[in-house]
Design an enzyme around this catalytic site. Sequence first.
Site, PDB file in Angstrom:
ATOM      1  N   LYS A   1      69.705 -23.076  24.192  1.00  0.00           N
ATOM      2  CA  LYS A   1      70.616 -23.734  23.834  1.00  0.00           C
ATOM      3  C   LYS A   1      71.350 -23.732  22.664  1.00  0.00           C
ATOM      4  O   LYS A   1      72.431 -24.484  22.395  1.00  0.00           O
ATOM      5  CB  LYS A   1      69.765 -25.144  23.724  1.00  0.00           C
ATOM      6  CG  LYS A   1      69.322 -25.893  25.018  1.00  0.00           C
ATOM      7  CD  LYS A   1      70.321 -26.768  25.585  1.00  0.00           C
ATOM      8  CE  LYS A   1      70.061 -27.028  26.889  1.00  0.00           C
ATOM      9  NZ  LYS A   1      70.987 -26.436  28.168  1.00  0.00           N
TER      10      LYS A   1
ATOM     11  N   PRO B   1      64.574 -20.438  21.196  1.00  0.00           N
ATOM     12  CA  PRO B   1      65.413 -20.039  22.486  1.00  0.00           C
ATOM     13  C   PRO B   1      65.141 -20.271  23.722  1.00  0.00           C
ATOM     14  O   PRO B   1      65.811 -20.138  24.626  1.00  0.00           O
ATOM     15  CB  PRO B   1      65.436 -18.450  21.944  1.00  0.00           C
ATOM     16  CG  PRO B   1      64.297 -18.114  21.421  1.00  0.00           C
ATOM     17  CD  PRO B   1      63.909 -19.309  20.682  1.00  0.00           C
TER      18      PRO B   1
ATOM     19  N   TYR C   1      68.998 -28.019  31.726  1.00  0.00           N
ATOM     20  CA  TYR C   1      69.042 -26.498  31.325  1.00  0.00           C
ATOM     21  C   TYR C   1      70.673 -26.267  31.535  1.00  0.00           C
ATOM     22  O   TYR C   1      71.221 -25.398  30.895  1.00  0.00           O
ATOM     23  CB  TYR C   1      68.427 -25.836  32.492  1.00  0.00           C
ATOM     24  CG  TYR C   1      68.133 -24.143  31.950  1.00  0.00           C
ATOM     25  CD1 TYR C   1      67.200 -23.801  31.309  1.00  0.00           C
ATOM     26  CD2 TYR C   1      69.266 -23.442  32.400  1.00  0.00           C
ATOM     27  CE1 TYR C   1      67.310 -22.501  30.865  1.00  0.00           C
ATOM     28  CE2 TYR C   1      69.144 -21.997  32.018  1.00  0.00           C
ATOM     29  CZ  TYR C   1      68.114 -21.450  31.106  1.00  0.00           C
ATOM     30  OH  TYR C   1      68.085 -20.354  30.887  1.00  0.00           O
TER      31      TYR C   1
ATOM     32  N   TYR D   1      61.469 -16.963  33.845  1.00  0.00           N
ATOM     33  CA  TYR D   1      60.614 -17.285  32.625  1.00  0.00           C
ATOM     34  C   TYR D   1      59.097 -17.114  33.079  1.00  0.00           C
ATOM     35  O   TYR D   1      58.620 -17.650  34.342  1.00  0.00           O
ATOM     36  CB  TYR D   1      60.574 -18.691  32.474  1.00  0.00           C
ATOM     37  CG  TYR D   1      62.059 -18.958  31.499  1.00  0.00           C
ATOM     38  CD1 TYR D   1      62.286 -19.098  30.351  1.00  0.00           C
ATOM     39  CD2 TYR D   1      63.208 -19.288  32.346  1.00  0.00           C
ATOM     40  CE1 TYR D   1      63.319 -19.278  29.639  1.00  0.00           C
ATOM     41  CE2 TYR D   1      64.621 -19.568  31.702  1.00  0.00           C
ATOM     42  CZ  TYR D   1      64.659 -19.532  30.185  1.00  0.00           C
ATOM     43  OH  TYR D   1      65.762 -19.591  29.487  1.00  0.00           O
TER      44      TYR D   1
ATOM     45  N   HIS E   1      74.653 -17.367  37.065  1.00  0.00           N
ATOM     46  CA  HIS E   1      73.323 -17.527  37.405  1.00  0.00           C
ATOM     47  C   HIS E   1      73.074 -19.247  38.249  1.00  0.00           C
ATOM     48  O   HIS E   1      73.762 -19.772  37.480  1.00  0.00           O
ATOM     49  CB  HIS E   1      72.445 -17.841  36.345  1.00  0.00           C
ATOM     50  CG  HIS E   1      71.988 -16.563  35.866  1.00  0.00           C
ATOM     51  ND1 HIS E   1      71.313 -15.615  36.672  1.00  0.00           N
ATOM     52  CD2 HIS E   1      71.932 -15.937  34.590  1.00  0.00           C
ATOM     53  CE1 HIS E   1      70.898 -14.519  35.927  1.00  0.00           C
ATOM     54  NE2 HIS E   1      71.152 -14.785  34.707  1.00  0.00           N
TER      55      HIS E   1
HETATM   56  P1  RFL Z   1      75.549 -17.706  13.248  1.00  0.00           P
HETATM   57  O1  RFL Z   1      75.755 -17.297  14.538  1.00  0.00           O
HETATM   58  O2  RFL Z   1      74.360 -17.792  12.528  1.00  0.00           O
HETATM   59  O3  RFL Z   1      76.903 -17.822  12.445  1.00  0.00           O
HETATM   60  C1  RFL Z   1      76.799 -18.207  11.042  1.00  0.00           C
HETATM   61  C2  RFL Z   1      77.889 -17.134  10.228  1.00  0.00           C
HETATM   62  O4  RFL Z   1      77.879 -17.402   8.960  1.00  0.00           O
HETATM   63  C3  RFL Z   1      77.729 -16.428   7.993  1.00  0.00           C
HETATM   64  N1  RFL Z   1      77.291 -17.041   6.731  1.00  0.00           N
HETATM   65  C4  RFL Z   1      78.050 -17.164   5.707  1.00  0.00           C
HETATM   66  N2  RFL Z   1      79.373 -16.940   5.366  1.00  0.00           N
HETATM   67  C5  RFL Z   1      79.851 -17.217   4.088  1.00  0.00           C
HETATM   68  N3  RFL Z   1      78.966 -17.678   3.132  1.00  0.00           N
HETATM   69  C6  RFL Z   1      77.716 -17.960   3.331  1.00  0.00           C
HETATM   70  N4  RFL Z   1      77.023 -18.364   2.512  1.00  0.00           N
HETATM   71  C7  RFL Z   1      77.160 -17.719   4.550  1.00  0.00           C
HETATM   72  N5  RFL Z   1      75.987 -17.853   5.160  1.00  0.00           N
HETATM   73  C8  RFL Z   1      75.933 -17.432   6.469  1.00  0.00           C
HETATM   74  C9  RFL Z   1      76.746 -15.798   8.807  1.00  0.00           C
HETATM   75  O5  RFL Z   1      76.811 -14.273   8.139  1.00  0.00           O
HETATM   76  C10 RFL Z   1      77.145 -15.815  10.111  1.00  0.00           C
HETATM   77  O6  RFL Z   1      78.193 -14.798  10.689  1.00  0.00           O
HETATM   78  O7  RFL Z   1      75.647 -19.449  13.503  1.00  0.00           O
HETATM   79  P2  RFL Z   1      76.410 -20.280  14.651  1.00  0.00           P
HETATM   80  O8  RFL Z   1      78.054 -19.796  14.567  1.00  0.00           O
HETATM   81  O9  RFL Z   1      76.451 -21.742  14.430  1.00  0.00           O
HETATM   82  O10 RFL Z   1      76.047 -19.655  16.146  1.00  0.00           O
HETATM   83  C11 RFL Z   1      74.734 -20.209  16.680  1.00  0.00           C
HETATM   84  C12 RFL Z   1      74.147 -19.141  17.383  1.00  0.00           C
HETATM   85  O11 RFL Z   1      74.311 -17.887  16.790  1.00  0.00           O
HETATM   86  C13 RFL Z   1      72.765 -19.235  17.931  1.00  0.00           C
HETATM   87  O12 RFL Z   1      72.445 -20.519  18.112  1.00  0.00           O
HETATM   88  C14 RFL Z   1      72.137 -18.680  18.965  1.00  0.00           C
HETATM   89  O13 RFL Z   1      72.114 -17.238  18.981  1.00  0.00           O
HETATM   90  C15 RFL Z   1      70.834 -18.879  19.486  1.00  0.00           C
HETATM   91  N6  RFL Z   1      70.229 -18.342  20.787  1.00  0.00           N
HETATM   92  C16 RFL Z   1      70.763 -18.694  21.980  1.00  0.00           C
HETATM   93  N7  RFL Z   1      71.496 -19.791  22.195  1.00  0.00           N
HETATM   94  C17 RFL Z   1      71.944 -19.956  23.375  1.00  0.00           C
HETATM   95  O14 RFL Z   1      72.869 -21.075  23.492  1.00  0.00           O
HETATM   96  N8  RFL Z   1      71.313 -19.294  24.548  1.00  0.00           N
HETATM   97  C18 RFL Z   1      70.615 -18.298  24.524  1.00  0.00           C
HETATM   98  O15 RFL Z   1      70.157 -17.793  25.458  1.00  0.00           O
HETATM   99  C19 RFL Z   1      70.174 -18.000  23.025  1.00  0.00           C
HETATM  100  N9  RFL Z   1      69.298 -16.899  22.866  1.00  0.00           N
HETATM  101  C20 RFL Z   1      69.386 -17.207  20.358  1.00  0.00           C
HETATM  102  C21 RFL Z   1      68.871 -16.592  21.818  1.00  0.00           C
HETATM  103  C22 RFL Z   1      68.981 -16.938  19.400  1.00  0.00           C
HETATM  104  C23 RFL Z   1      68.071 -15.651  19.033  1.00  0.00           C
HETATM  105  N10 RFL Z   1      67.776 -15.304  17.929  1.00  0.00           N
HETATM  106  C24 RFL Z   1      67.662 -14.179  17.277  1.00  0.00           C
HETATM  107  C25 RFL Z   1      67.746 -16.447  16.599  1.00  0.00           C
HETATM  108  C26 RFL Z   1      67.916 -15.546  21.648  1.00  0.00           C
HETATM  109  C27 RFL Z   1      67.746 -15.203  20.112  1.00  0.00           C
HETATM  110  C28 RFL Z   1      66.398 -13.901  20.173  1.00  0.00           C
HETATM  111  C1  PHB Z   2      68.946 -14.138  26.529  1.00  0.00           C
HETATM  112  O1  PHB Z   2      69.343 -13.514  27.676  1.00  0.00           O
HETATM  113  O2  PHB Z   2      68.994 -13.538  25.746  1.00  0.00           O
HETATM  114  C2  PHB Z   2      68.452 -15.201  26.735  1.00  0.00           C
HETATM  115  C3  PHB Z   2      68.064 -16.067  27.959  1.00  0.00           C
HETATM  116  C4  PHB Z   2      67.193 -17.208  28.308  1.00  0.00           C
HETATM  117  C5  PHB Z   2      66.724 -17.698  27.089  1.00  0.00           C
HETATM  118  C6  PHB Z   2      66.859 -16.967  25.788  1.00  0.00           C
HETATM  119  C7  PHB Z   2      67.487 -16.006  25.732  1.00  0.00           C
HETATM  120  O3  PHB Z   2      66.204 -18.842  27.185  1.00  0.00           O
END
Ligand code: RFL
Ligand code: PHB
Length: 390
Positions: free
Chosen positions: A297, A293, A384, A201, A73
């Site tokens: 980031k 989200p 971004y 967006y 993108h």
């Molecule tokens: P995670 O992915 O939560 O992984 C943590 C792991 O630790 C385990 N855990 C334990 N293990 C042992 N003992 C315990 N007591 C434990 N407690 C927990 C968990 O089971 C898990 O496997 O954290 P990590 O690795 O820091 O990664 C962070 C990312 O997952 C998160 O920041 C992103 O998904 C956020 N996010 C987005 N980030 C982006 O950079 N770009 C995006 O487009 C974006 N879109 C999003 C998102 C998050 C979303 N949700 C659902 C919160 C969109 C959504 C909808």
């Molecule tokens: C996604 O593709 O899940 C997504 C894209 C942009 C965002 C958040 C999530 O700001």
Amino acid sequence: MTDTRVAIIGAGPAGMLLSHLLDRAGIDNVVLEQQSRSYVLGRIRAGVLESGTVETLREAGLGNRMDAEGHVHDTINIAWRGEDVLSVNTFELLGKTMMAYGQTRIQEDLYTAADERGARVVFQAQDVQLHDIASDHPSVTFDTGAGSERLSCEFIAGCDGFHGVSRTHIPDHVRTDYDKVYPFGWLGILSETPPLPILLYANHERGFALCSMRNPMLSRYYVQAPLTDRIEDWSDDRFWDELLTRLPESQSSRIVTGPSIEKSLAPLRSHVSEPMRWGNLFLAGDAAHIVPPTGAKGLNLAVADVRYLSQALIAHYAGDGTGLEDYSATALRRVWGAVRFSWWMTTLLHRFPDQTAFDQRAQEQELSYVASSAHAQAALAEQYVGLPYS
Ligand code: RFL
Ligand code: PHB
């Protein structure tokens, strides 16, 4: 006795990338994850990678499938008033691009790489507890069903996400938590339909909407929804109606609808826990901070933390401990930049339940300003696509 050098709590993207980078540098580590492998792989989350994240994954030898299957993108599109569409091209402004490549895929790539190198990852490790963190002989205990086990180590990396245990081991008198909870959530769906080819967006009087993608036959869409809603309240038809209403006609007419294969409602919040180091415990990723989200980031910050932490640990074992001393301050500078940007994007694009006519006009003025100012667009673009690592 030392069983390993670095005990890593959590096998999400932060923990698995750290394990990968340490293994490449010959630093022994063990990952403890409370869930099963299939559970972690089933979580649908992030989709947009900053240019620095893409580079970090390539440098780590994890870029092949991303480069083959990811979608580059170069433009952030913002619609409002149901008509105006602002396109900010990060390549023209900065020579950098983003990548649409799902977190699920990154997680698969990290597990495949871990299998190939024979990494030690313990799944379904329950009751993980951290001991003697401030001493030079920390350890972690856990239970996989065969009784409690103890892992001795030199450092502990808390990569266990927002609901993890690592952060809670930093004493209250040392730790400060900063929180902001937003009064709405994002209802997201995945559908096996050709996506809108752009990242869009939308700010609409009925609320925020976002069009994103995973691959040429997998679309990811979100609409702002009250946190009191239940998934059962949202039939596919209702979701599509709401999404199409919130987009300008020029874009809604291009959307291909179809059955959803996943639907979830995620709350939005900002959270920072400081410091990110206590004794020999280092926090990385969502364990230390989360962002709404809207700025895409969260995963990118997790990758940046792990980049800093792995470099600091590698330098430590080469005789230079300054990186570990500086880790918390270095990581937090980037964290607060992303926290501010994500809060700004969220405030700019959502309808708040208590929004007054004044707030509404100020928000519209801000959108008009960004649309009219090359400087404002450059500021949006550079944040971004991701600021350079320090
Ligand atoms: P995670 O992915 O939560 O992984 C943590 C792991 O630790 C385990 N855990 C334990 N293990 C042992 N003992 C315990 N007591 C434990 N407690 C927990 C968990 O089971 C898990 O496997 O954290 P990590 O690795 O820091 O990664 C962070 C990312 O997952 C998160 O920041 C992103 O998904 C956020 N996010 C987005 N980030 C982006 O950079 N770009 C995006 O487009 C974006 N879109 C999003 C998102 C998050 C979303 N949700 C659902 C919160 C969109 C959504 C909808
Ligand atoms: C996604 O593709 O899940 C997504 C894209 C942009 C965002 C958040 C999530 O700001």
